[in-house]
Motif scaffolding. Structure first.
Motif, PDB file in Angstrom:
ATOM      1  N   LEU A  22       2.822  -5.237  16.996  1.00 21.82           N
ATOM      2  CA  LEU A  22       1.459  -5.400  16.444  1.00 21.82           C
ATOM      3  C   LEU A  22       1.110  -4.286  15.454  1.00 21.82           C
ATOM      4  O   LEU A  22       0.702  -4.553  14.315  1.00 21.82           O
ATOM      5  N   ALA A  23       1.328  -3.033  15.861  1.00 26.00           N
ATOM      6  CA  ALA A  23       0.992  -1.907  14.964  1.00 26.00           C
ATOM      7  C   ALA A  23       1.859  -1.944  13.697  1.00 26.00           C
ATOM      8  O   ALA A  23       1.385  -1.664  12.593  1.00 26.00           O
ATOM      9  N   PHE A  24       3.110  -2.332  13.878  1.00 21.69           N
ATOM     10  CA  PHE A  24       4.072  -2.483  12.769  1.00 21.69           C
ATOM     11  C   PHE A  24       3.545  -3.514  11.769  1.00 21.69           C
ATOM     12  O   PHE A  24       3.488  -3.263  10.561  1.00 21.69           O
ATOM     13  N   ASP A  25       3.109  -4.672  12.287  1.00 24.29           N
ATOM     14  CA  ASP A  25       2.592  -5.731  11.412  1.00 24.29           C
ATOM     15  C   ASP A  25       1.312  -5.279  10.700  1.00 24.29           C
ATOM     16  O   ASP A  25       1.083  -5.630   9.540  1.00 24.29           O
ATOM     17  N   GLN A  26       0.498  -4.500  11.414  1.00 27.80           N
ATOM     18  CA  GLN A  26      -0.744  -4.007  10.790  1.00 27.80           C
ATOM     19  C   GLN A  26      -0.428  -3.035   9.659  1.00 27.80           C
ATOM     20  O   GLN A  26      -1.088  -3.046   8.609  1.00 27.80           O
ATOM     21  N   LYS A  27       0.585  -2.205   9.859  1.00 26.28           N
ATOM     22  CA  LYS A  27       0.999  -1.261   8.813  1.00 26.28           C
ATOM     23  C   LYS A  27       1.484  -2.033   7.578  1.00 26.28           C
ATOM     24  O   LYS A  27       1.099  -1.714   6.440  1.00 26.28           O
ATOM     25  N   ILE A  28       2.308  -3.055   7.807  1.00 27.53           N
ATOM     26  CA  ILE A  28       2.787  -3.893   6.688  1.00 27.53           C
ATOM     27  C   ILE A  28       1.596  -4.560   6.003  1.00 27.53           C
ATOM     28  O   ILE A  28       1.511  -4.600   4.767  1.00 27.53           O
ATOM     29  N   GLY A  29       0.651  -5.047   6.808  1.00 22.79           N
ATOM     30  CA  GLY A  29      -0.527  -5.728   6.259  1.00 22.79           C
ATOM     31  C   GLY A  29      -1.344  -4.825   5.350  1.00 22.79           C
ATOM     32  O   GLY A  29      -1.819  -5.252   4.285  1.00 22.79           O
ATOM     33  N   SER A  30      -1.466  -3.555   5.731  1.00 24.09           N
ATOM     34  CA  SER A  30      -2.271  -2.649   4.908  1.00 24.09           C
ATOM     35  C   SER A  30      -1.557  -2.330   3.594  1.00 24.09           C
ATOM     36  O   SER A  30      -2.193  -2.148   2.554  1.00 24.09           O
ATOM     37  N   ILE A  31      -0.218  -2.305   3.614  1.00 29.34           N
ATOM     38  CA  ILE A  31       0.549  -2.073   2.376  1.00 29.34           C
ATOM     39  C   ILE A  31       0.469  -3.305   1.475  1.00 29.34           C
ATOM     40  O   ILE A  31       0.339  -3.185   0.256  1.00 29.34           O
ATOM     41  N   LYS A  32       0.475  -4.475   2.090  1.00 31.14           N
ATOM     42  CA  LYS A  32       0.304  -5.729   1.336  1.00 31.14           C
ATOM     43  C   LYS A  32      -1.069  -5.743   0.655  1.00 31.14           C
ATOM     44  O   LYS A  32      -1.197  -6.145  -0.509  1.00 31.14           O
ATOM     45  N   ASP A  33      -2.076  -5.278   1.394  1.00 28.24           N
ATOM     46  CA  ASP A  33      -3.451  -5.253   0.843  1.00 28.24           C
ATOM     47  C   ASP A  33      -3.548  -4.332  -0.375  1.00 28.24           C
ATOM     48  O   ASP A  33      -4.444  -4.481  -1.204  1.00 28.24           O
ATOM     49  N   GLN A  34      -2.618  -3.363  -0.448  1.00 28.02           N
ATOM     50  CA  GLN A  34      -2.612  -2.480  -1.628  1.00 28.02           C
ATOM     51  C   GLN A  34      -1.914  -3.137  -2.828  1.00 28.02           C
ATOM     52  O   GLN A  34      -1.768  -2.510  -3.880  1.00 28.02           O
ATOM     53  N   GLY A  35      -1.463  -4.389  -2.643  1.00 26.93           N
ATOM     54  CA  GLY A  35      -0.894  -5.134  -3.770  1.00 26.93           C
ATOM     55  C   GLY A  35       0.624  -5.177  -3.809  1.00 26.93           C
ATOM     56  O   GLY A  35       1.209  -5.629  -4.794  1.00 26.93           O
ATOM     57  N   HIS A  36       1.265  -4.694  -2.746  1.00 25.58           N
ATOM     58  CA  HIS A  36       2.732  -4.686  -2.732  1.00 25.58           C
ATOM     59  C   HIS A  36       3.306  -5.980  -2.153  1.00 25.58           C
ATOM     60  O   HIS A  36       2.641  -6.678  -1.400  1.00 25.58           O
ATOM     61  N   VAL A  37       4.567  -6.247  -2.514  1.00 18.02           N
ATOM     62  CA  VAL A  37       5.304  -7.366  -1.923  1.00 18.02           C
ATOM     63  C   VAL A  37       5.879  -6.864  -0.597  1.00 18.02           C
ATOM     64  O   VAL A  37       6.495  -5.793  -0.554  1.00 18.02           O
ATOM     65  N   VAL A  38       5.663  -7.623   0.464  1.00 16.39           N
ATOM     66  CA  VAL A  38       6.145  -7.183   1.786  1.00 16.39           C
ATOM     67  C   VAL A  38       7.036  -8.267   2.408  1.00 16.39           C
ATOM     68  O   VAL A  38       6.923  -9.438   2.068  1.00 16.39           O
ATOM     69  N   PRO A  39       7.938  -7.854   3.308  1.00 17.59           N
ATOM     70  CA  PRO A  39       8.849  -8.843   3.911  1.00 17.59           C
ATOM     71  C   PRO A  39       8.141  -9.732   4.928  1.00 17.59           C
ATOM     72  O   PRO A  39       7.193  -9.303   5.589  1.00 17.59           O
ATOM     73  N   SER A  40       8.638 -10.970   5.054  1.00 13.74           N
ATOM     74  CA  SER A  40       8.164 -11.852   6.123  1.00 13.74           C
ATOM     75  C   SER A  40       9.019 -11.590   7.367  1.00 13.74           C
ATOM     76  O   SER A  40      10.057 -10.923   7.288  1.00 13.74           O
TER      77      SER A  40
END
Ligand code: MF3
Ligand code: CO
Ligand code: CO
Length: 289
Positions: A22-40
């Protein structure tokens, strides 16, 4: 689809989501919100999958070691294909290139100005002075591992030898940039800048790829990218580092007769090394080389 905090984690650990990713996914989510491409999630391998790719990787590396022990002037590239096919069978594995999208052989052999996807042939005889890339991909127990090496045949011109050594170093420089929570563009730009500093050019159109459950998975990996761009790297992502580097211009074309073999447009030499890696908690593990 949003996973509930108390539901089993998507990674297959059996733990509750809140106690696992969960925390891992939230960290990825916040980086995505900054406009980056993130892995599925499909790009993030489980421990079990990584163990499977590691086993396949050991076999793939051993097959390349076998090729290294036998390659010499006077042999045909068909003989390399025969060695790879025989060794792969001995290990109870499958050579992924054979029949892949119609590819007719078990390995790719790319000589001199051939950039990649050279087709083994009894008519292509290695001679002193050639440089050749041998690219092996193994399927073992359903898991894919992909790596390639350059070989110097007999007496090679010092400039060609230097190209081969420099591209090896470029891959090592790229490998050092593979770290979680950084970007594929950090790795790609490190490789490109190094190659440019040596006067070479990196092929733009063909890059690396996610690998492990399938031969070519997302993401596509560029080696001419910019720092801070391209996909975020997170632990469990498995992909190849395989820049194709030309002594002359970066332009390439595909053989119109076989629709596979890629050449440098200007006829200059091209070299490539490929390693298969997985992102770990603090860097990278090489799964095949
Ligand atoms: N092994 C190559 C790669 O690194 C792909 C070869 S595809 C084939 O991605 F069909 F030519 F084998
Ligand atoms: Co590859
Ligand atoms: Co390959």
């Amino acid at each position: 689809m949003q996973l509930g905090r108390n539901e089993p984690c998507w990674c297959g650990s059996g733990k509750k989501y809140k106690n696992c990713h969960l925390a891992f996914d939230q960290k990825i989510g916040s980086i995505k919100d900054q406009g980056h491409v993130v892995p599925s999630h499909v790009m993030i391998k489980t421990e079990e999958q990584i163990a499977g790719i590691r086993e396949s990787g050991k076999i793939n590396t051993a097959i390349l070691d076998y090729v290294a022990s036998k390659i010499r002037p006077g042999i045909s590239t068909q003989e390399i294909d025969n060695w790879v096919a025989a060794k792969t069978k001995e290990y109870g594995a499958i050579a992924a290139p054979l029949n892949y999208e119609g590819f007719p052989k078990s390995v790719c052999t790319s000589i001199n100005d051939q950039v990649c996807h050279g087709i083994p042939s009894p008519y292509d005889i290695l001679k002193s002075g050639d440089i050749i890339n041998v690219d092996c991909t193994t399927i073992y127990n359903g898991y894919y591992a992909d790596a390639s090496r350059m070989f110097l045949i007999g007496n090679v011109d010092p400039k060609a030898k230097q190209l081969v050594e420099d591209v090896y170093e470029a891959v090592q420089i790229g490998l050092r940039e593979v770290k979680p929570w950084r970007f594929l563009g950090d790795m790609g730009s490190a490789i490109n800048e190094f190659c440019k500093s040596k006067g070479y050019s990196v092929v733009v159109e063909i890059g690396g790829h996610g690998c492990g459950i399938d031969f070519h998975e997302e993401p596509w990996v560029s080696y001419t990218s910019k720092p801070g761009t391209e996909m975020l790297m997170v632990p469990g992502m498995s992909f190849t580092i395989e820049p194709m580097v030309n002594m002359g211009r970066h332009d390439i074309y595909t053989d119109a007769d076989n629709n596979w073999t890629v050449y440098t447009e200007d006829g200059s030499l091209s070299a490539q090394w490929e390693i298969h890696v997985v992102v770990t908690e603090d860097g990278a593990e090489v799964l095949s080389y």
